[in-house]
Scaffold this motif. Structure first.
Motif, PDB file in Angstrom:
ATOM      1  N   GLY A 202     -31.982  -5.128   8.074  1.00 51.75           N
ATOM      2  CA  GLY A 202     -31.162  -5.406   9.357  1.00 51.75           C
ATOM      3  C   GLY A 202     -31.427  -6.923   9.730  1.00 51.75           C
ATOM      4  N   MET A 203     -30.599  -7.736  10.214  1.00 54.97           N
ATOM      5  CA  MET A 203     -30.286  -8.865  10.870  1.00 54.97           C
ATOM      6  C   MET A 203     -29.965  -8.760  12.200  1.00 54.97           C
ATOM      7  SD  MET A 203     -29.721 -11.197   7.655  1.00 54.97           S
ATOM      8  CE  MET A 203     -30.224 -10.809   5.902  1.00 54.97           C
ATOM      9  N   ALA A 204     -30.312  -9.758  12.999  1.00 52.97           N
ATOM     10  CA  ALA A 204     -29.778  -9.863  14.516  1.00 52.97           C
ATOM     11  C   ALA A 204     -29.517 -11.383  14.889  1.00 52.97           C
ATOM     12  CB  ALA A 204     -30.963  -9.177  15.152  1.00 52.97           C
ATOM     13  N   LEU A 205     -28.630 -11.323  15.776  1.00 44.16           N
ATOM     14  CA  LEU A 205     -28.254 -12.557  16.310  1.00 44.16           C
ATOM     15  C   LEU A 205     -28.346 -12.537  17.979  1.00 44.16           C
ATOM     16  CD1 LEU A 205     -25.004 -13.710  14.502  1.00 44.16           C
ATOM     17  CD2 LEU A 205     -27.528 -14.357  13.987  1.00 44.16           C
ATOM     18  N   GLY A 212     -18.921 -12.222  27.531  1.00 43.44           N
ATOM     19  CA  GLY A 212     -18.638 -11.043  27.240  1.00 43.44           C
ATOM     20  C   GLY A 212     -18.619 -10.213  25.832  1.00 43.44           C
ATOM     21  N   ARG A 213     -18.215  -9.130  25.732  1.00 44.14           N
ATOM     22  CA  ARG A 213     -18.345  -8.490  24.444  1.00 44.14           C
ATOM     23  C   ARG A 213     -17.448  -9.311  23.303  1.00 44.14           C
ATOM     24  NH1 ARG A 213     -17.175  -1.977  23.240  1.00 44.14           N
ATOM     25  NH2 ARG A 213     -17.696  -1.931  20.873  1.00 44.14           N
ATOM     26  N   SER A 214     -16.427  -9.717  23.513  1.00 46.36           N
ATOM     27  CA  SER A 214     -15.625 -10.350  22.681  1.00 46.36           C
ATOM     28  C   SER A 214     -16.173 -11.396  22.010  1.00 46.36           C
ATOM     29  CB  SER A 214     -14.220 -10.797  23.319  1.00 46.36           C
ATOM     30  OG  SER A 214     -14.782 -12.058  24.442  1.00 46.36           O
ATOM     31  N   ALA A 215     -17.187 -12.215  22.765  1.00 43.14           N
ATOM     32  CA  ALA A 215     -17.916 -13.453  22.133  1.00 43.14           C
ATOM     33  C   ALA A 215     -18.614 -12.694  20.910  1.00 43.14           C
ATOM     34  CB  ALA A 215     -18.686 -14.131  23.147  1.00 43.14           C
ATOM     35  N   MET A 219     -18.541 -13.556  17.111  1.00 44.39           N
ATOM     36  CA  MET A 219     -19.610 -14.115  15.938  1.00 44.39           C
ATOM     37  C   MET A 219     -19.817 -13.098  14.853  1.00 44.39           C
ATOM     38  SD  MET A 219     -23.157 -15.806  17.319  1.00 44.39           S
ATOM     39  CE  MET A 219     -22.276 -17.300  17.887  1.00 44.39           C
ATOM     40  N   ALA A 220     -19.801 -11.727  15.434  1.00 44.01           N
ATOM     41  CA  ALA A 220     -20.225 -10.900  14.149  1.00 44.01           C
ATOM     42  C   ALA A 220     -19.299 -10.744  12.971  1.00 44.01           C
ATOM     43  CB  ALA A 220     -20.398  -9.392  14.909  1.00 44.01           C
ATOM     44  N   GLU A 221     -17.867 -10.943  13.208  1.00 49.11           N
ATOM     45  CA  GLU A 221     -16.980 -11.219  12.272  1.00 49.11           C
ATOM     46  C   GLU A 221     -16.967 -12.313  11.470  1.00 49.11           C
ATOM     47  OE1 GLU A 221     -13.318 -10.738  14.485  1.00 49.11           O
ATOM     48  OE2 GLU A 221     -13.717  -8.447  14.811  1.00 49.11           O
ATOM     49  N   ALA A 222     -17.293 -13.497  12.263  1.00 51.81           N
ATOM     50  CA  ALA A 222     -17.704 -14.718  11.335  1.00 51.81           C
ATOM     51  C   ALA A 222     -18.605 -14.612  10.578  1.00 51.81           C
ATOM     52  CB  ALA A 222     -17.704 -15.874  12.408  1.00 51.81           C
ATOM     53  N   ALA A 223     -19.911 -14.224  11.145  1.00 52.59           N
ATOM     54  CA  ALA A 223     -20.897 -13.826  10.268  1.00 52.59           C
ATOM     55  C   ALA A 223     -20.778 -12.968   8.994  1.00 52.59           C
ATOM     56  CB  ALA A 223     -22.145 -13.493  11.265  1.00 52.59           C
ATOM     57  N   LEU A 224     -20.185 -11.865   9.270  1.00 55.29           N
ATOM     58  CA  LEU A 224     -19.844 -10.816   8.169  1.00 55.29           C
ATOM     59  C   LEU A 224     -18.993 -11.708   6.962  1.00 55.29           C
ATOM     60  CD1 LEU A 224     -19.379  -7.666  10.063  1.00 55.29           C
ATOM     61  CD2 LEU A 224     -21.540  -8.377   8.502  1.00 55.29           C
ATOM     62  N   ALA A 225     -18.176 -12.448   7.427  1.00 50.85           N
ATOM     63  CA  ALA A 225     -17.127 -13.157   6.529  1.00 50.85           C
ATOM     64  C   ALA A 225     -18.072 -14.310   5.712  1.00 50.85           C
ATOM     65  CB  ALA A 225     -16.120 -13.737   7.193  1.00 50.85           C
ATOM     66  N   ARG A 226     -18.954 -14.821   6.251  1.00 45.89           N
ATOM     67  CA  ARG A 226     -20.009 -15.752   5.319  1.00 45.89           C
ATOM     68  C   ARG A 226     -20.745 -14.779   4.573  1.00 45.89           C
ATOM     69  NH1 ARG A 226     -20.604 -17.941  10.535  1.00 45.89           N
ATOM     70  NH2 ARG A 226     -22.553 -17.385  10.775  1.00 45.89           N
ATOM     71  N   MET A 227     -21.577 -13.815   5.010  1.00 45.19           N
ATOM     72  CA  MET A 227     -22.268 -13.152   4.331  1.00 45.19           C
ATOM     73  C   MET A 227     -21.645 -12.228   3.049  1.00 45.19           C
ATOM     74  SD  MET A 227     -24.407 -11.369   7.862  1.00 45.19           S
ATOM     75  CE  MET A 227     -25.712 -10.588   6.536  1.00 45.19           C
ATOM     76  N   ALA A 228     -20.414 -12.057   3.377  1.00 45.86           N
ATOM     77  CA  ALA A 228     -19.701 -11.300   2.024  1.00 45.86           C
ATOM     78  C   ALA A 228     -19.576 -12.469   0.788  1.00 45.86           C
ATOM     79  CB  ALA A 228     -18.205 -11.056   2.561  1.00 45.86           C
TER      80      ALA A 228
END
Length: 235
Positions: A202-205, A212-215, A219-228
């Motif tokens: 696991g990793m965490a930011l 709010g939750r949207s931020a 960030m999670a979606e952008a990170a997953l796109a890079r990690m892919a």
């Protein structure tokens, strides 16, 4: 397990983050009234330079043959500094070695991310900051704090097939995959975000101030796109 070079080598960012520790150790040998850290691109000094009329000392900080930065000490005692001048490169090496060892305890050996303990410590600091604002809302400029200063966000990213990867491809392959994913994760991250490894897969930011939750979701979606893009072909 050996610490990877990317995890243990000092960077300019490390010097800035551990500036207080660096001066604490250096202060055991030489005193100054104040200091500044800068990063010249040209004409950097190779050896310590004493400027007696200005009571300044320029101390280049080299690590493994590479210049990390130059420390400018103001208000030094000229006589003491002149006597210590020949020993200053060795003293600087000792201080940087200490910083590297401290960093090694804070950084995961495989991924180069912060360790869980660093993440938990950062979360405790953020919680304490929020409590202080609630206890005294008038702190600072006397105005009410914006909502984002009263929040922090945590993004958790988990390799759901981590155990399967280890079973089929081995630990070395899994570690290399984690390392590549961690490098991609850290790209384009804001400087105040803490990226850490949690558990085996696991990793965490940690986002210190979010609206709010949207931020967190963004960030999670952008990170997953890079990690892919860090995927590796199976051997």
């Amino acid at each position: 397990m050996n610490i990877a070079p990317s995890a243990c080598d000092l960077t300019r960012r490390d010097l800035m983050d551990m500036d207080a520790l660096l001066m604490q150790e250096l202060g055991k040998f030489i005193q100054c009234s104040h200091h500044a850290l800068y990063f010249p691109t040209t004409h950097a000094p190779r050896q310590p330079e004493l400027l007696p009329r200005e009571r300044r000392l320029l101390l280049p900080l080299y690590r493994q043959g590479s210049l990390l930065g130059v420390l400018m000490l103001h208000g030094v005692k000229v006589r003491d500094a002149r006597i210590l001048l020949p020993q200053l490169p060795a003293i600087a090496d000792l201080c940087l070695e200490l910083l590297a060892r401290v960093k090694a305890t804070r950084v995961d050996a495989v991924t180069g991310l912060a360790t869980e303990n660093v993440l938990y410590g950062s979360m405790e600091d953020e919680a304490a900051r929020v409590r202080e604002i609630f206890a005294d809302p008038s702190r600072g400029d006397g105005q009410s704090s914006p909502l984002h200063r009263l929040c922090m966000g945590l993004v958790l990213l988990h390799f759901s097939n981590g155990r399967e990867i280890v079973g089929r491809m081995g630990f070395r392959f899994a570690d290399e995959l984690m390392r590549r994913a961690a490098e991609a994760l850290q790209e384009e991250l804001p400087s105040d975000v803490v990226a850490a490894r949690v558990g085996r897969f696991g990793m965490a930011l940690l986002l210190p101030s979010v609206s709010g939750r949207s931020a967190c979701q963004k960030m999670a979606e952008a990170a997953l796109a890079r990690m892919a893009g860090a995927a590796m072909p199976a051997p």
